[in-house]
Write an enzyme that holds these catalytic residues in place. Sequence first.
Site, PDB file in Angstrom:
ATOM      1  N   GLY A  61      27.552  61.544  30.115  1.00 47.90           N
ATOM      2  CA  GLY A  61      26.222  61.324  29.571  1.00 47.90           C
ATOM      3  C   GLY A  61      25.097  61.932  30.374  1.00 47.90           C
ATOM      4  O   GLY A  61      23.929  61.804  30.007  1.00 47.90           O
ATOM      5  N   GLU A  80      29.431  62.628  22.039  1.00 42.88           N
ATOM      6  CA  GLU A  80      30.647  62.976  22.771  1.00 42.88           C
ATOM      7  C   GLU A  80      31.737  61.928  22.556  1.00 42.88           C
ATOM      8  O   GLU A  80      32.904  62.260  22.366  1.00 42.88           O
ATOM      9  CB  GLU A  80      30.329  63.114  24.264  1.00 42.88           C
ATOM     10  CG  GLU A  80      29.526  64.355  24.603  1.00 42.88           C
ATOM     11  CD  GLU A  80      29.071  64.406  26.040  1.00 42.88           C
ATOM     12  OE1 GLU A  80      28.806  65.522  26.531  1.00 42.88           O
ATOM     13  OE2 GLU A  80      28.961  63.344  26.683  1.00 42.88           O
ATOM     14  N   LYS A 134      33.515  66.318  41.159  1.00 40.95           N
ATOM     15  CA  LYS A 134      33.355  65.234  40.187  1.00 40.95           C
ATOM     16  C   LYS A 134      34.466  64.186  40.289  1.00 40.95           C
ATOM     17  O   LYS A 134      34.356  63.110  39.712  1.00 40.95           O
ATOM     18  CB  LYS A 134      33.337  65.804  38.759  1.00 40.95           C
ATOM     19  CG  LYS A 134      32.225  66.831  38.507  1.00 40.95           C
ATOM     20  CD  LYS A 134      30.862  66.226  38.693  1.00 40.95           C
ATOM     21  CE  LYS A 134      29.745  67.128  38.157  1.00 40.95           C
ATOM     22  NZ  LYS A 134      29.660  68.418  38.862  1.00 40.95           N
TER      23      LYS A 134
END
Length: 232
Positions: free
Chosen positions: A98, A106, A124
């Site tokens: 987001g 999504e 990440k």
Amino acid sequence: MNTEYNMKQIAAERAAGYVQSGMKVGLGTGSTAYYAILKIGEMVRAGLDIQAVATSRASEELAVQQGIPFTPVRDIDRLDLTIDGADELDGMLRLIKGGGGALLREKMTAYRSDKLIIIADETKEVPVLGAFPLPVEIIPFAYEWTVQSLKELGCSVQIRRDREGAVYETDNGNYIADCSFGRISEPEELAARLTGIPGVVEHGLFLGMADQAIIGCRDGSVRIIGADSASE
């Protein structure tokens, strides 16, 4: 191009290799999905025959520029594959998404996909979700009440703003509350509590949705979590 963007491109181009002619494909949103769209566009121009839907206006505009053919969502029952990025992911393929503001579309797209491939650079991947503020899409009406309810879950909240300082609006006309929880040790429990708050449209915890993650690494290698796990 810096190293981080190289990692994103490596992961994205590897994921694009899963796209085959005849597929119905969901195109994600964000800086890593950008590279996947570019690669898929290149493949389409070389003869790849697919139908595509996008998770944001920005991704749709990019895909159109690349010559990727679109089919109205109403004409597609399910997608064979969606390729999308993530702001954080753990070893169980639980995600925070987001950051690009498209979490509702999504999640809807991922839900209707037979396979969801997540692409990301190695920064990440985290042991515990939560360092990245959790985006929560909320309706504008009485948003102050919704923010207060979110704070009662134990987080600090910032309403997202655009570059001009105005309140950011999603493609759906909603606001995004970026919620800083710190460590999210029980994401499933938090997801249930968020869903129970009136005014919350959707949250950025994607749990049990991703089938595979393709991670681009600083040394130029690719690591795969999930189905067909491997490093190369």
